[in-house]
Design a protein around this motif. Sequence first.
Motif, PDB file in Angstrom:
ATOM      1  N   GLU A  61     -42.529   5.953 -12.913  1.00 15.44           N
ATOM      2  CA  GLU A  61     -42.598   7.450 -12.589  1.00 15.44           C
ATOM      3  C   GLU A  61     -41.005   7.897 -12.150  1.00 15.44           C
ATOM      4  O   GLU A  61     -40.665   9.010 -12.593  1.00 15.44           O
ATOM      5  CB  GLU A  61     -43.501   7.680 -11.239  1.00 15.44           C
ATOM      6  N   LEU A  62     -40.570   7.219 -11.429  1.00 14.52           N
ATOM      7  CA  LEU A  62     -39.024   7.708 -10.897  1.00 14.52           C
ATOM      8  C   LEU A  62     -38.204   7.621 -12.266  1.00 14.52           C
ATOM      9  O   LEU A  62     -37.204   8.587 -12.358  1.00 14.52           O
ATOM     10  CB  LEU A  62     -38.647   6.552 -10.027  1.00 14.52           C
ATOM     11  N   ALA A  63     -38.117   6.404 -13.221  1.00 15.98           N
ATOM     12  CA  ALA A  63     -37.199   6.424 -14.348  1.00 15.98           C
ATOM     13  C   ALA A  63     -37.621   7.660 -15.240  1.00 15.98           C
ATOM     14  O   ALA A  63     -36.589   8.387 -15.659  1.00 15.98           O
ATOM     15  CB  ALA A  63     -37.366   5.263 -15.147  1.00 15.98           C
ATOM     16  N   LYS A  64     -38.747   8.196 -15.353  1.00 19.00           N
ATOM     17  CA  LYS A  64     -39.120   9.199 -16.325  1.00 19.00           C
ATOM     18  C   LYS A  64     -38.674  10.585 -15.555  1.00 19.00           C
ATOM     19  O   LYS A  64     -38.264  11.571 -16.269  1.00 19.00           O
ATOM     20  CB  LYS A  64     -40.676   9.299 -16.490  1.00 19.00           C
ATOM     21  N   LEU A  65     -38.797  10.855 -14.343  1.00 18.50           N
ATOM     22  CA  LEU A  65     -38.134  11.781 -13.656  1.00 18.50           C
ATOM     23  C   LEU A  65     -36.733  11.982 -13.839  1.00 18.50           C
ATOM     24  O   LEU A  65     -36.237  13.123 -14.291  1.00 18.50           O
ATOM     25  CB  LEU A  65     -38.425  11.735 -12.023  1.00 18.50           C
ATOM     26  N   LEU A  66     -36.207  10.811 -13.586  1.00 21.17           N
ATOM     27  CA  LEU A  66     -34.667  10.916 -13.684  1.00 21.17           C
ATOM     28  C   LEU A  66     -34.169  11.193 -15.115  1.00 21.17           C
ATOM     29  O   LEU A  66     -32.999  11.785 -15.489  1.00 21.17           O
ATOM     30  CB  LEU A  66     -34.166   9.552 -13.196  1.00 21.17           C
ATOM     31  N   GLU A  67     -34.769  10.716 -16.052  1.00 20.55           N
ATOM     32  CA  GLU A  67     -34.613  10.742 -17.386  1.00 20.55           C
ATOM     33  C   GLU A  67     -34.789  12.388 -17.726  1.00 20.55           C
ATOM     34  O   GLU A  67     -33.821  12.987 -18.608  1.00 20.55           O
ATOM     35  CB  GLU A  67     -35.248  10.087 -18.494  1.00 20.55           C
ATOM     36  N   TYR A  68     -35.982  12.840 -17.152  1.00 16.49           N
ATOM     37  CA  TYR A  68     -36.000  14.371 -17.440  1.00 16.49           C
ATOM     38  C   TYR A  68     -34.955  15.081 -17.013  1.00 16.49           C
ATOM     39  O   TYR A  68     -34.532  16.216 -17.394  1.00 16.49           O
ATOM     40  CB  TYR A  68     -37.357  14.822 -16.736  1.00 16.49           C
ATOM     41  N   GLY A  69     -34.375  14.662 -15.795  1.00 13.17           N
ATOM     42  CA  GLY A  69     -33.368  15.490 -15.077  1.00 13.17           C
ATOM     43  C   GLY A  69     -31.926  15.109 -15.749  1.00 13.17           C
ATOM     44  O   GLY A  69     -30.856  15.325 -15.077  1.00 13.17           O
ATOM     45  N   CYS A  70     -31.910  14.197 -16.868  1.00 14.41           N
ATOM     46  CA  CYS A  70     -30.505  13.866 -17.287  1.00 14.41           C
ATOM     47  C   CYS A  70     -29.479  13.441 -16.481  1.00 14.41           C
ATOM     48  O   CYS A  70     -28.607  13.337 -16.480  1.00 14.41           O
ATOM     49  CB  CYS A  70     -29.850  15.024 -18.064  1.00 14.41           C
ATOM     50  N   PHE A  71     -30.068  12.359 -15.720  1.00 16.46           N
ATOM     51  CA  PHE A  71     -28.955  11.503 -14.672  1.00 16.46           C
ATOM     52  C   PHE A  71     -28.507  10.554 -15.330  1.00 16.46           C
ATOM     53  O   PHE A  71     -28.980  10.302 -16.554  1.00 16.46           O
ATOM     54  CB  PHE A  71     -30.048  10.860 -13.524  1.00 16.46           C
ATOM     55  N   ASP A  72     -27.212  10.289 -15.044  1.00 21.08           N
ATOM     56  CA  ASP A  72     -26.491   9.045 -15.613  1.00 21.08           C
ATOM     57  C   ASP A  72     -27.364   7.836 -15.639  1.00 21.08           C
ATOM     58  O   ASP A  72     -27.518   7.139 -16.635  1.00 21.08           O
ATOM     59  CB  ASP A  72     -24.950   8.804 -15.109  1.00 21.08           C
ATOM     60  N   ALA A  73     -27.619   7.577 -14.451  1.00 22.38           N
ATOM     61  CA  ALA A  73     -28.162   6.121 -14.157  1.00 22.38           C
ATOM     62  C   ALA A  73     -28.946   6.300 -12.610  1.00 22.38           C
ATOM     63  O   ALA A  73     -28.467   7.146 -12.065  1.00 22.38           O
ATOM     64  CB  ALA A  73     -26.966   5.133 -13.952  1.00 22.38           C
ATOM     65  N   VAL A  74     -29.817   5.248 -12.608  1.00 20.94           N
ATOM     66  CA  VAL A  74     -30.291   4.807 -11.167  1.00 20.94           C
ATOM     67  C   VAL A  74     -29.564   3.590 -10.824  1.00 20.94           C
ATOM     68  O   VAL A  74     -29.310   2.599 -11.494  1.00 20.94           O
ATOM     69  CB  VAL A  74     -31.909   4.541 -11.444  1.00 20.94           C
ATOM     70  N   PHE A  75     -29.012   3.860  -9.503  1.00 23.42           N
ATOM     71  CA  PHE A  75     -27.933   3.036  -9.096  1.00 23.42           C
ATOM     72  C   PHE A  75     -28.739   2.094  -7.976  1.00 23.42           C
ATOM     73  O   PHE A  75     -29.144   2.838  -6.892  1.00 23.42           O
ATOM     74  CB  PHE A  75     -26.704   3.495  -8.428  1.00 23.42           C
ATOM     75  N   LEU A  76     -28.927   0.841  -8.192  1.00 22.96           N
ATOM     76  CA  LEU A  76     -29.764  -0.037  -7.308  1.00 22.96           C
ATOM     77  C   LEU A  76     -28.984  -0.808  -6.412  1.00 22.96           C
ATOM     78  O   LEU A  76     -28.261  -1.762  -6.965  1.00 22.96           O
ATOM     79  CB  LEU A  76     -30.487  -0.900  -8.089  1.00 22.96           C
ATOM     80  N   ALA A  77     -28.806  -0.502  -5.310  1.00 22.35           N
ATOM     81  CA  ALA A  77     -28.264  -1.340  -3.971  1.00 22.35           C
ATOM     82  C   ALA A  77     -28.902  -2.618  -3.872  1.00 22.35           C
ATOM     83  O   ALA A  77     -30.131  -2.808  -4.336  1.00 22.35           O
ATOM     84  CB  ALA A  77     -28.136  -0.708  -2.778  1.00 22.35           C
ATOM     85  N   ASP A  78     -28.378  -3.625  -3.081  1.00 22.34           N
ATOM     86  CA  ASP A  78     -28.985  -4.777  -2.765  1.00 22.34           C
ATOM     87  C   ASP A  78     -28.454  -5.355  -1.553  1.00 22.34           C
ATOM     88  O   ASP A  78     -27.188  -5.334  -1.414  1.00 22.34           O
ATOM     89  CB  ASP A  78     -29.253  -5.731  -3.824  1.00 22.34           C
ATOM     90  N   VAL A  79     -29.295  -6.082  -0.657  1.00 14.25           N
ATOM     91  CA  VAL A  79     -28.708  -7.259   0.292  1.00 14.25           C
ATOM     92  C   VAL A  79     -29.422  -8.396   0.173  1.00 14.25           C
ATOM     93  O   VAL A  79     -30.747  -8.382  -0.338  1.00 14.25           O
ATOM     94  CB  VAL A  79     -28.656  -6.628   1.586  1.00 14.25           C
ATOM     95  N   ILE A  80     -28.701  -9.600   0.475  1.00 12.43           N
ATOM     96  CA  ILE A  80     -29.611 -10.870   0.361  1.00 12.43           C
ATOM     97  C   ILE A  80     -29.604 -11.420   1.629  1.00 12.43           C
ATOM     98  O   ILE A  80     -29.436 -12.851   1.768  1.00 12.43           O
ATOM     99  CB  ILE A  80     -29.036 -11.759  -0.886  1.00 12.43           C
ATOM    100  N   GLY A  81     -29.848 -10.635   2.865  1.00 15.36           N
ATOM    101  CA  GLY A  81     -29.847 -11.133   3.945  1.00 15.36           C
ATOM    102  C   GLY A  81     -30.547 -10.039   4.762  1.00 15.36           C
ATOM    103  O   GLY A  81     -30.675  -8.968   4.245  1.00 15.36           O
ATOM    104  N   ALA A  82     -30.944 -10.301   6.144  1.00 18.05           N
ATOM    105  CA  ALA A  82     -31.341  -9.459   7.216  1.00 18.05           C
ATOM    106  C   ALA A  82     -30.283  -8.959   8.052  1.00 18.05           C
ATOM    107  O   ALA A  82     -29.398  -9.782   8.448  1.00 18.05           O
ATOM    108  CB  ALA A  82     -32.678 -10.075   8.065  1.00 18.05           C
ATOM    109  N   TYR A  83     -30.632  -7.688   8.540  1.00 25.21           N
ATOM    110  CA  TYR A  83     -29.569  -7.350   9.755  1.00 25.21           C
ATOM    111  C   TYR A  83     -30.149  -7.759  10.841  1.00 25.21           C
ATOM    112  O   TYR A  83     -31.040  -6.937  11.375  1.00 25.21           O
ATOM    113  CB  TYR A  83     -29.598  -5.798   9.280  1.00 25.21           C
ATOM    114  N   ASP A  84     -29.625  -8.826  11.117  1.00 27.19           N
ATOM    115  CA  ASP A  84     -30.087  -9.557  12.701  1.00 27.19           C
ATOM    116  C   ASP A  84     -29.088  -9.634  13.677  1.00 27.19           C
ATOM    117  O   ASP A  84     -29.253 -10.187  14.446  1.00 27.19           O
ATOM    118  CB  ASP A  84     -30.676 -10.794  12.147  1.00 27.19           C
ATOM    119  N   GLY A  85     -27.856  -8.788  13.345  1.00 30.00           N
ATOM    120  CA  GLY A  85     -26.994  -8.736  14.466  1.00 30.00           C
ATOM    121  C   GLY A  85     -27.136  -7.746  15.705  1.00 30.00           C
ATOM    122  O   GLY A  85     -26.589  -7.868  16.721  1.00 30.00           O
ATOM    123  N   PHE A  86     -28.181  -6.984  15.506  1.00 32.42           N
ATOM    124  CA  PHE A  86     -28.294  -5.799  16.603  1.00 32.42           C
ATOM    125  C   PHE A  86     -29.549  -6.661  17.407  1.00 32.42           C
ATOM    126  O   PHE A  86     -30.702  -7.076  16.912  1.00 32.42           O
ATOM    127  CB  PHE A  86     -28.868  -4.517  15.853  1.00 32.42           C
TER     128      PHE A  86
END
Length: 458
Positions: free
Chosen positions: A41-66
Amino acid sequence: MPKQIHVNLFEMNCVGHISHGLWVHEDNNRHRFNDIEFWTELAKLLEYGCFDAVFLADVIGAYDGFRGGPQTALREAVQIPNNDPLLVIPAMAAVTRNLGFASTFSTTYEPPFAFARRMSTLDHLTKGRVAWNVVTSYLPNAARNFGHEDEVEHDHRYEIADEYLDVLYKLWEGSWDDDAVIRDRANRTYTDPAKVRYINHVGEYYRVAGPHLSEPSRQRTPVIYQAGSSVAGREFASKHAEAVFVGGFSLDDVRGNIEDTRARAKLHGRDPDHIKFLAGAAVIVGRTEREAEAKYAEFQRLRSVEGHLAHSGAGLDWTRYARQERIADVVARKDPGYQRLGYRYKPEQTVGEVLDRVGGYRRGPFFVVGTPRVVADELEKWVDEGGIDGINLRQFLTPGTAEDFIELVVPELRRRGRYRESYTDGETLRERLFGAGNPRLFDVHPGARYRDPTALVA
């Protein structure tokens, strides 16, 4: 012609990306991130809006320092739970023809050979619509997840990444000739063996024989994104990146960072114009100023200060102090973590000011609340005065943020000649950024040298 603005949606395969606390908003659908329909659904919405791309962030660990563990991150959904960003791309590609996909992947903990095939597969399946956001991973928990006692030292991670990219270029650009696949049924030859070769890479960190397992895709090397702001990060970006996620405390800072990266790129023999610069931008738009400000007020009301503190890697739990206490008083206490305050805050600042800044959204040069006209004015200012080429649009609500931008801002930008009316059907993501006829790395890019087979053994 006015400079057109590139727009990506800044996304992550999780509940809470960077707008911490807003998953509780009744109009937010972030809890559906495990469902494939959420992504299609998100991809079809962004294509309708002519976005360049969907930029997917990522982490491979948990924020456990707090507060000494992952409890806050878990409770507040601070990028946990999260899923693999690469695996949702085929689903989105299947329901679109032109939307691009930029995915984050770390060079520090997983070897390059398997990743090379993964990205080639995606480039084939999307017909050349993928990019790779190169990161080196900074969370101590990520290091422990892959057998290290602590995170790899910052600049050393970039040394590893530089060789990692070298291996990938050899596989993507040099292992197969363009015409290696001949599909000759009469002679029962699918691939000409003389046009595929080992890379036999032997370096300080990697030994990779090859050959690459995938035949050449449209882009071969995916578009290279990078987001490092340190000296080592900018040096790495100037050598490798084709799109840089840039930031700064002011437009002057941003322009200085861009100029520095361009100058470094020239020293690497590259054309500085072969790098696009994108800023993370927060856009809250309404049909009226009152409507836009009401949205902003609601987002501020629901924000999670603790979530932001966990994400920021705060050395101190600021919520333990009285709001009127000064930073100088906090430093004088010498509580654990106080040593990290010197470069971040001024002695006369108060705890309340720190909490408002950490948890607040109205900060930095790339934030705007207003009507479509106000928003478009700011976007033009960022591009014309700050020197950026476009934005990664920060989400407050899914799909509401993208819907608002498409419904209200895109028409205004189009009226000004700042936003495409439609896609160029069939273009690769690299061609979208740099023009038709440029589906592959530019010849002056360091990775392009491996198109010459003799360079593999040089």
